[in-house]
Design a protein around this motif. Structure first.
Motif, PDB file in Angstrom:
ATOM      1  N   HIS A  80      11.289  28.838 -35.365  1.00 53.19           N
ATOM      2  CA  HIS A  80      11.534  27.712 -36.263  1.00 53.19           C
ATOM      3  C   HIS A  80      12.202  28.187 -37.549  1.00 53.19           C
ATOM      4  N   LEU A  81      11.542  29.132 -38.213  1.00 56.58           N
ATOM      5  CA  LEU A  81      12.010  29.662 -39.493  1.00 56.58           C
ATOM      6  C   LEU A  81      11.840  31.179 -39.463  1.00 56.58           C
ATOM      7  N   TYR A  82      12.943  31.909 -39.333  1.00 57.35           N
ATOM      8  CA  TYR A  82      12.859  33.365 -39.266  1.00 57.35           C
ATOM      9  C   TYR A  82      12.228  33.942 -40.531  1.00 57.35           C
ATOM     10  N   THR A  83      11.347  34.908 -40.366  1.00 59.21           N
ATOM     11  CA  THR A  83      10.936  35.752 -41.481  1.00 59.21           C
ATOM     12  C   THR A  83      11.998  36.839 -41.657  1.00 59.21           C
ATOM     13  N   ASP A  84      12.021  37.459 -42.820  1.00 63.01           N
ATOM     14  CA  ASP A  84      12.996  38.535 -43.062  1.00 63.01           C
ATOM     15  C   ASP A  84      12.770  39.688 -42.088  1.00 63.01           C
ATOM     16  N   ILE A  85      11.502  40.085 -41.906  1.00 58.70           N
ATOM     17  CA  ILE A  85      11.219  41.207 -41.016  1.00 58.70           C
ATOM     18  C   ILE A  85      11.494  40.828 -39.568  1.00 58.70           C
ATOM     19  N   GLY A  86      11.279  39.556 -39.228  1.00 54.75           N
ATOM     20  CA  GLY A  86      11.551  39.107 -37.872  1.00 54.75           C
ATOM     21  C   GLY A  86      13.025  39.178 -37.534  1.00 54.75           C
ATOM     22  N   PHE A 119       2.229  18.681 -34.713  1.00 52.20           N
ATOM     23  CA  PHE A 119       1.213  18.974 -35.729  1.00 52.20           C
ATOM     24  C   PHE A 119       0.361  17.742 -36.031  1.00 52.20           C
ATOM     25  N   LEU A 120       1.008  16.601 -36.293  1.00 52.95           N
ATOM     26  CA  LEU A 120       0.278  15.403 -36.703  1.00 52.95           C
ATOM     27  C   LEU A 120      -0.574  14.825 -35.570  1.00 52.95           C
ATOM     28  N   ASN A 121      -0.089  14.906 -34.329  1.00 61.22           N
ATOM     29  CA  ASN A 121      -0.781  14.273 -33.208  1.00 61.22           C
ATOM     30  C   ASN A 121      -1.703  15.205 -32.433  1.00 61.22           C
ATOM     31  N   LEU A 122      -1.421  16.512 -32.500  1.00 63.00           N
ATOM     32  CA  LEU A 122      -2.180  17.469 -31.685  1.00 63.00           C
ATOM     33  C   LEU A 122      -2.754  18.631 -32.488  1.00 63.00           C
ATOM     34  N   LEU A 123      -2.383  18.727 -33.752  1.00 55.11           N
ATOM     35  CA  LEU A 123      -2.660  19.919 -34.568  1.00 55.11           C
ATOM     36  C   LEU A 123      -2.199  21.175 -33.824  1.00 55.11           C
ATOM     37  N   HIS A 124      -0.983  21.118 -33.334  1.00 53.96           N
ATOM     38  CA  HIS A 124      -0.418  22.209 -32.525  1.00 53.96           C
ATOM     39  C   HIS A 124       1.067  22.387 -32.884  1.00 53.96           C
ATOM     40  N   PRO A 125       1.358  22.914 -34.079  1.00 48.12           N
ATOM     41  CA  PRO A 125       2.748  22.973 -34.528  1.00 48.12           C
ATOM     42  C   PRO A 125       3.634  23.910 -33.723  1.00 48.12           C
ATOM     43  N   PHE A 126       3.035  24.729 -32.860  1.00 49.52           N
ATOM     44  CA  PHE A 126       3.830  25.697 -32.094  1.00 49.52           C
ATOM     45  C   PHE A 126       4.218  25.162 -30.720  1.00 49.52           C
ATOM     46  N   GLN A 127       3.789  23.949 -30.375  1.00 51.84           N
ATOM     47  CA  GLN A 127       4.042  23.456 -29.025  1.00 51.84           C
ATOM     48  C   GLN A 127       5.527  23.464 -28.640  1.00 51.84           C
ATOM     49  N   PRO A 128       6.452  22.930 -29.464  1.00 52.49           N
ATOM     50  CA  PRO A 128       7.868  22.940 -29.063  1.00 52.49           C
ATOM     51  C   PRO A 128       8.409  24.348 -28.840  1.00 52.49           C
ATOM     52  N   PHE A 129       7.958  25.304 -29.650  1.00 48.57           N
ATOM     53  CA  PHE A 129       8.403  26.684 -29.468  1.00 48.57           C
ATOM     54  C   PHE A 129       7.879  27.252 -28.160  1.00 48.57           C
ATOM     55  N   ILE A 130       6.611  26.995 -27.854  1.00 51.42           N
ATOM     56  CA  ILE A 130       6.005  27.535 -26.631  1.00 51.42           C
ATOM     57  C   ILE A 130       6.701  26.967 -25.398  1.00 51.42           C
ATOM     58  N   ILE A 131       7.029  25.670 -25.440  1.00 49.36           N
ATOM     59  CA  ILE A 131       7.751  25.060 -24.323  1.00 49.36           C
ATOM     60  C   ILE A 131       9.075  25.766 -24.104  1.00 49.36           C
ATOM     61  N   PRO A 269       1.850  31.664 -38.491  1.00 45.83           N
ATOM     62  CA  PRO A 269       0.493  31.716 -39.059  1.00 45.83           C
ATOM     63  C   PRO A 269      -0.270  30.396 -38.927  1.00 45.83           C
ATOM     64  N   PHE A 270       0.465  29.283 -38.886  1.00 47.89           N
ATOM     65  CA  PHE A 270      -0.196  27.982 -38.806  1.00 47.89           C
ATOM     66  C   PHE A 270      -0.573  27.635 -37.362  1.00 47.89           C
ATOM     67  N   HIS A 271       0.068  28.287 -36.404  1.00 49.02           N
ATOM     68  CA  HIS A 271      -0.387  28.199 -35.016  1.00 49.02           C
ATOM     69  C   HIS A 271      -1.793  28.772 -34.909  1.00 49.02           C
ATOM     70  N   TYR A 272      -1.998  29.942 -35.510  1.00 44.73           N
ATOM     71  CA  TYR A 272      -3.313  30.576 -35.448  1.00 44.73           C
ATOM     72  C   TYR A 272      -4.330  29.844 -36.319  1.00 44.73           C
ATOM     73  N   PHE A 273      -3.894  29.336 -37.468  1.00 47.07           N
ATOM     74  CA  PHE A 273      -4.825  28.614 -38.337  1.00 47.07           C
ATOM     75  C   PHE A 273      -5.319  27.333 -37.674  1.00 47.07           C
ATOM     76  N   THR A 274      -4.425  26.599 -37.025  1.00 47.47           N
ATOM     77  CA  THR A 274      -4.847  25.364 -36.358  1.00 47.47           C
ATOM     78  C   THR A 274      -5.715  25.663 -35.139  1.00 47.47           C
ATOM     79  N   THR A 275      -5.485  26.799 -34.499  1.00 51.36           N
ATOM     80  CA  THR A 275      -6.376  27.229 -33.418  1.00 51.36           C
ATOM     81  C   THR A 275      -7.782  27.482 -33.955  1.00 51.36           C
ATOM     82  N   LEU A 276      -7.861  28.102 -35.125  1.00 55.36           N
ATOM     83  CA  LEU A 276      -9.154  28.331 -35.777  1.00 55.36           C
ATOM     84  C   LEU A 276      -9.868  27.016 -36.041  1.00 55.36           C
ATOM     85  N   ILE A 277      -9.150  26.027 -36.542  1.00 54.10           N
ATOM     86  CA  ILE A 277      -9.752  24.733 -36.876  1.00 54.10           C
ATOM     87  C   ILE A 277     -10.319  24.063 -35.627  1.00 54.10           C
ATOM     88  N   LYS A 278      -9.580  24.114 -34.531  1.00 53.52           N
ATOM     89  CA  LYS A 278      -9.989  23.412 -33.315  1.00 53.52           C
ATOM     90  C   LYS A 278     -11.030  24.167 -32.504  1.00 53.52           C
TER      91      LYS A 278
END
Length: 359
Positions: A80-86, A119-131, A269-278
């Motif tokens: 989605h958004l490259y990090t510099d190190i990535g 994110f809003l419907n599933l709390l899963h912001p990484f879903q489009p990337f995983i697909i 990081p928000f993929h892992y954070f939302t996993t923690l929440i759920k």
């Protein structure tokens, strides 16, 4: 994550298999035999390796080319958004590691909307990337007439059903759909996205998997290298540093102690954070658990690390994350609270804490 009747997860059960029951020399011979069946001498690509240039895909592609004599084409579904190190590691993959690559970036407007809805419907912001990550290998194999796709490790390494690792081949049931318009993206059916003509069915082409029957008719096979070679994430890291110029982050990743895993996308990081929440399972627990299984740290060290870092909020990229989604900070926390699993969390001095912590 699958647990058996004794409360032991599949990842630990499979680790026992790896250590005690698998003849890795025999598996290596099976790999050589497999690759010989697909190896080409006409200059064409003979294996597709999906990945980002991180430690695992760097290891997979480089060892296939330089140890086993294959001619891989690496293919990347863009973060989605490259990090510099990535992005540095992605470039080093080709320019230091000596690999060919195609970077595939889907329609940014649509991808952002799918991510927002996920994110809003599933709390899963990484879903489009995983697909996309799941589809890109077989899709590019079909496009380029390559018969073999090689991913790194099977997710059974981290707790999926152990049966998945009894076979080198990926389960292809994912690549089946009678009616693409009924597919769900971010909790919304595709036909809802296209009914007002904002998008067309063609815009969703990158997210619609090639049909399983078509892949089989084309003779395309999707394998996991971790079936043939004993998989160890830290050893993949050492290998990629030495051979493809891979660089770890100079600082640890928020939510864990690690500096080299999943560091290419600011959304990660928000993929892992939302996993923690759920599910009450933090990023540090994932990292520490696999390092205990691979004898890199003790369980006592892992418990200490998980207690210290599991619930840490990923603040560094938070402003960019909500800006990307087009939501406010209030929208973010309202959504998080809607999905917070109440049987896992409790309030303590106005802060949410896990009811049961590893000890």
């Amino acid at each position: 994550i699958h647990f058996d009747d004794e409360g032991i997860c599949s990842a630990c059960r499979y680790q026992d298999e790896k250590e005690k029951n698998i003849n890795w020399k025999e598996r290596d011979r099976s790999l050589v035999s497999l690759l010989n069946n697909f190896k080409r001498s006409d200059g064409g690509y003979d294996v597709i390796v999906p990945g980002s240039g991180g430690k695992d895909s760097a290891f997979t592609s480089h060892i296939l080319k330089y140890k086993y004599g294959m001619n891989p084409l690496t293919v990347t579904w863009s973060p989605h958004l490259y990090t510099d190190i990535g992005f540095t590691n992605f470039q080093n993959w080709m320019h230091v590691g000596g690999l060919d690559n195609i970077l595939y970036t889907p329609n940014g407007i649509l991808h952002r909307e799918l991510t927002r809805n996920a994110f809003l419907n599933l709390l899963h912001p990484f879903q489009p990337f995983i697909i996309g990550q799941r589809i890109i290998g077989p899709a590019m194999a079909k496009k380029f007439g390559v018969k073999l796709v090689m991913y790194g490790e099977n997710q059974a390494e981290y707790g999926n059903a152990i049966e998945e690792n009894q076979n080198a081949l990926m389960n292809m049931d994912f690549f089946s759909s009678d009616n693409p318009e009924e597919l769900l993206f971010g909790g919304i059916k595709l036909k809802e996205y296209i009914k007002d003509d904002k998008y067309s069915l063609n815009d969703f082409a990158p997210y619609i998997a090639p049909d399983k029957k078509d892949l089989m008719q084309a003779g395309i096979e999707v394998h996991y290298l971790g079936y043939y070679l004993k998989w160890d994430p830290q050893e993949c890291y050492y290998y990629s540093v030495e051979n493809t110029g891979f660089e770890a982050n100079p600082v640890r990743t928020e939510g864990t102690y690690s500096k080299y895993s999943s560091i290419d996308d600011k959304i990660d990081p928000f993929h892992y954070f939302t996993t923690l929440i759920k599910f009450g399972l933090g990023r540090c627990s994932y990292d520490a658990a696999q390092e205990v299984r691979n004898d890199k740290i003790t369980r006592e060290e892992a418990v200490y690390l998980a207690q210290k870092y599991d619930e840490e909020f990923p603040a560094k990229f938070f402003p960019e994350f909500i800006q990307y989604l087009g939501i406010t900070e209030d929208d973010f926390w309202e959504t998080v609270e809607k999905f917070r699993s109440q049987h896992l969390w409790q309030k303590h001095k106005n802060n949410w804490v896990l009811k049961n912590k590893i000890s």
